[in-house]
Design a protein around this motif. Sequence first.
Motif, mmCIF file in Angstrom:
data_model
loop_
_atom_site.group_PDB
_atom_site.id
_atom_site.type_symbol
_atom_site.label_atom_id
_atom_site.label_comp_id
_atom_site.label_asym_id
_atom_site.label_seq_id
_atom_site.Cartn_x
_atom_site.Cartn_y
_atom_site.Cartn_z
ATOM 1 N N LEU A 205 0.832 -1.203 0.000
ATOM 2 C CA LEU A 205 0.000 0.000 0.000
ATOM 3 C C LEU A 205 0.867 1.254 0.000
ATOM 4 O O LEU A 205 0.577 2.226 -0.715
ATOM 5 C CB LEU A 205 -0.922 0.005 1.221
ATOM 6 C CG LEU A 205 -2.118 -0.950 1.194
ATOM 7 C CD1 LEU A 205 -2.868 -0.872 2.517
ATOM 8 C CD2 LEU A 205 -3.061 -0.620 0.043
ATOM 9 N N ARG A 206 1.940 1.245 0.779
ATOM 10 C CA ARG A 206 2.825 2.412 0.841
ATOM 11 C C ARG A 206 3.517 2.636 -0.506
ATOM 12 O O ARG A 206 3.651 3.768 -0.978
ATOM 13 C CB ARG A 206 3.877 2.218 1.935
ATOM 14 C CG ARG A 206 3.310 2.069 3.345
ATOM 15 C CD ARG A 206 4.426 1.993 4.380
ATOM 16 N NE ARG A 206 3.902 1.635 5.696
ATOM 17 C CZ ARG A 206 4.122 0.480 6.309
ATOM 18 N NH1 ARG A 206 4.884 -0.444 5.721
ATOM 19 N NH2 ARG A 206 3.621 0.232 7.491
ATOM 20 N N LEU A 213 0.011 5.730 -8.085
ATOM 21 C CA LEU A 213 -0.875 4.833 -8.835
ATOM 22 C C LEU A 213 -2.297 4.928 -8.307
ATOM 23 O O LEU A 213 -2.528 5.441 -7.214
ATOM 24 C CB LEU A 213 -0.369 3.394 -8.718
ATOM 25 C CG LEU A 213 0.977 3.115 -9.396
ATOM 26 C CD1 LEU A 213 1.488 1.738 -9.009
ATOM 27 C CD2 LEU A 213 0.840 3.229 -10.903
ATOM 28 N N PRO A 214 -3.283 4.420 -9.084
ATOM 29 C CA PRO A 214 -4.660 4.419 -8.575
ATOM 30 C C PRO A 214 -4.747 3.696 -7.240
ATOM 31 O O PRO A 214 -3.955 2.804 -6.928
ATOM 32 C CB PRO A 214 -5.425 3.662 -9.666
ATOM 33 C CG PRO A 214 -4.615 3.855 -10.897
ATOM 34 C CD PRO A 214 -3.184 3.874 -10.433
ATOM 35 N N PHE A 234 -5.722 -7.414 -3.611
ATOM 36 C CA PHE A 234 -5.993 -6.040 -4.016
ATOM 37 C C PHE A 234 -6.523 -5.996 -5.448
ATOM 38 O O PHE A 234 -6.256 -6.890 -6.250
ATOM 39 C CB PHE A 234 -4.704 -5.187 -3.983
ATOM 40 C CG PHE A 234 -4.021 -5.151 -2.658
ATOM 41 C CD1 PHE A 234 -4.444 -4.292 -1.660
ATOM 42 C CD2 PHE A 234 -2.933 -5.963 -2.411
ATOM 43 C CE1 PHE A 234 -3.786 -4.245 -0.433
ATOM 44 C CE2 PHE A 234 -2.270 -5.930 -1.199
ATOM 45 C CZ PHE A 234 -2.708 -5.071 -0.206
ATOM 46 N N GLU A 235 -7.236 -4.912 -5.743
ATOM 47 C CA GLU A 235 -7.611 -4.613 -7.120
ATOM 48 C C GLU A 235 -7.452 -3.114 -7.318
ATOM 49 O O GLU A 235 -7.826 -2.319 -6.442
ATOM 50 C CB GLU A 235 -9.052 -5.044 -7.398
ATOM 51 C CG GLU A 235 -9.424 -4.957 -8.868
ATOM 52 C CD GLU A 235 -10.709 -5.720 -9.190
ATOM 53 O OE1 GLU A 235 -11.235 -5.535 -10.296
ATOM 54 O OE2 GLU A 235 -11.170 -6.481 -8.335
ATOM 55 N N LEU A 236 -6.863 -2.720 -8.437
ATOM 56 C CA LEU A 236 -6.700 -1.291 -8.703
ATOM 57 C C LEU A 236 -8.060 -0.659 -8.978
ATOM 58 O O LEU A 236 -8.833 -1.156 -9.802
ATOM 59 C CB LEU A 236 -5.776 -1.069 -9.905
ATOM 60 C CG LEU A 236 -4.282 -1.247 -9.648
ATOM 61 C CD1 LEU A 236 -3.503 -1.169 -10.937
ATOM 62 C CD2 LEU A 236 -3.778 -0.201 -8.665
ATOM 63 N N ALA A 237 -8.354 0.427 -8.268
ATOM 64 C CA ALA A 237 -9.652 1.074 -8.382
ATOM 65 C C ALA A 237 -9.944 1.463 -9.820
ATOM 66 O O ALA A 237 -9.135 2.114 -10.475
ATOM 67 C CB ALA A 237 -9.692 2.309 -7.476
#
Length: 284
Positions: A205-206, A213-214, A234-237
């Motif tokens: 996340l950091r 990035l998104p 995770f999934e990129l928004a």
Amino acid sequence: MKEVDRTLVELAGTQHQVFTRRQARDAGLSASALSRRLAAGQLVACGTAALHLPGATLTYRGRLMAGLLDLGPDAVVSGRAAAHLHGLDGFGEGPLEFLGPRSYRSRSTSGTLRVSGTLERKDWTVVNGLRCTSATRTVIELLATATLDEAGDALASATRMRLTAPAVVERRLTELGRSGRAGVAAFDELLRASVVESGLERQLLRVVAGAGLPQLVLQQRYRLAGLGVARVDFELAGLPIVVEVGGRRGYLSAGERQRQERRRNQLQLLGKTVYFFTRHDVFD
């Protein structure tokens, strides 16, 4: 073998090879006999009150037991040592850490002793014959003494093992008194990202935030044919891009690897692009 020696051998076998001077006296040794045995090396001091028989090699648990016997019946193993006893992620045999009531403030042993005004029965349990803080209290103590990632890994693994849960930790923190208590701010930060299960995920996340990035959407769930409901890290928004992290790639069994690849294939059939990053990728 004398009866007193037989008693000491049996006692040592139930206490990780350790016993106290008082227990040796209760077994039949007089004060002078105890002193003579210590001087002759027939007993070995391994703490302020703890002893062991000659030839015994103390394990990590033995050293923890010696600390408990030194401190007294209301002391418990705590901190990283308790996390290790509970089998929480990332905690091996490390420093000897103990927690006791405030009346123990002047007592000493090998390792670190912290004292608390509140140490109730629900705050401790017994693991491998050693009194130690419950998983809930262990997390609370780590919030005050360990890094945020260590405390986060402890909370996540204890939750996965059903030893505690974030709501249980929060409730006990409130009972102990949140105002001015060390670790409260750290816990609040963990709650804000409570679905992030490991230091590896928090570091990702950091990295992503630092790269502009998104935003990453956490722990999305998909129903996959033949696999049931799968959770992705995770999934990129706004993008059909799944990002997963782990530290064991290349060490999977054949069955685990097959399931992983089936999972990847099913996600791709849903239109997702899947990226996997190792601990080395994320941290280095």
